[in-house]
Design a protein around this motif. Sequence first.
Motif, mmCIF file in Angstrom:
data_model
loop_
_atom_site.group_PDB
_atom_site.id
_atom_site.type_symbol
_atom_site.label_atom_id
_atom_site.label_comp_id
_atom_site.label_asym_id
_atom_site.label_seq_id
_atom_site.Cartn_x
_atom_site.Cartn_y
_atom_site.Cartn_z
ATOM 1 N N ARG A 293 0.835 -1.214 0.000
ATOM 2 C CA ARG A 293 0.000 0.000 0.000
ATOM 3 C C ARG A 293 0.866 1.258 0.000
ATOM 4 N N VAL A 310 -8.351 -4.161 -1.264
ATOM 5 C CA VAL A 310 -8.242 -2.772 -1.736
ATOM 6 C C VAL A 310 -9.580 -2.070 -1.851
ATOM 7 N N ASP A 313 -9.948 1.350 0.025
ATOM 8 C CA ASP A 313 -9.096 2.406 -0.538
ATOM 9 C C ASP A 313 -9.615 2.880 -1.890
#
Length: 368
Positions: A293, A310, A313
């Motif tokens: 990340r 993910v 995010d």
Amino acid sequence: MIFNGFSGMAGMRPLYQRPERAIIRIQAAGQTKWLWAGRPLLPAIGVHMEAERSIERVLTTQVKLRHLLMFKTVAECGALSRAAETLHMSQPAVSKTIHELETLLGERLLDRTAKGVVPTVFGSHVLRYAHSLHAELKRAADELTALRQGSAGKLAIGSYMVALPTLLPRALSLFFAGGDATRVSVVDGSKERLLSGLQAGEIDIVVGRMSEQDGHGQIRQIPLYFEPIVLVAGRQNPLAGKAAPTPADLAAQEWVMPHASSVARTPIHLFFAREGLDLPARIVETLSFPLIRALLLQRDIVAALPWQIVQADIEQGVLAKLPVDIGYPALPVGIITHAHNNLSAAALRMVDSLKQAAGELYHRPPAA
């Protein structure tokens, strides 16, 4: 089913209700004959059956727990002297116990070398069962101790990266919602580390990507769902704003990939091979998501990651899902347990919680 009989079948006692389909051993004049449904069996078959019965009898009536645990210690130490020190015993006493076990089983269990001792092929199988037995005893001791102290025991869970962000937290919430007081320990790491811990009895259950191999019949797998894999980059990466990145664009990027020995890397290699392109010049090999990340946020770098890793995010605009399908198959996610170890009550409840969590959370990523 086997009957024991003598010449003339006198005194033979049936062991189950259909003797016409039983296997009968007749001993007469110093010889042993085997019959099935009244017909003779080949001698080799009878000898094989006798050997199986003999080993079972030895293991259940003559081999003692101290034999197996001492053999396990010797095999792990690689030398009788080091095992004697570990066990706080004399070397002759350890040697005598190992000799007793070899005599009972009728097989050599250790090969003596200049550097110490190593298990024979037969000994390796005995060692595997000794490990399982020791793990079961340790698990029993933990549960009984917890009951004595009025607690619910402890549970060790091994988790791959794919299960850490969403599946396992939700399963733990469900698990503890029932008032469970079990002390839970979560261990993350590589497949090799987690499966090794499972085999050794240090981990009760593993959750994550299902294994391609069954560990020679030593593991049991419960499928939960298939996790999609997506290509991601940081929002600052030029590819994040590109409507249709080309294979050449991807080849020119830096990449984060699993280690070269991992099967998870194969689809990426195949993608570039199909496009007639070399692998990217710069590759960082890691399974650490915090590092992955950080690299995605700080550099123009690309990674193929499970959607649940993910999702947050991407929805918050921190990372971008690239509109490229490289043909990466969805990951089979499931629960892995030891095939020959009984799960504790807490582990069984966690399996149910994981199944419920998977049913609630499974979903596919939105279209690009």
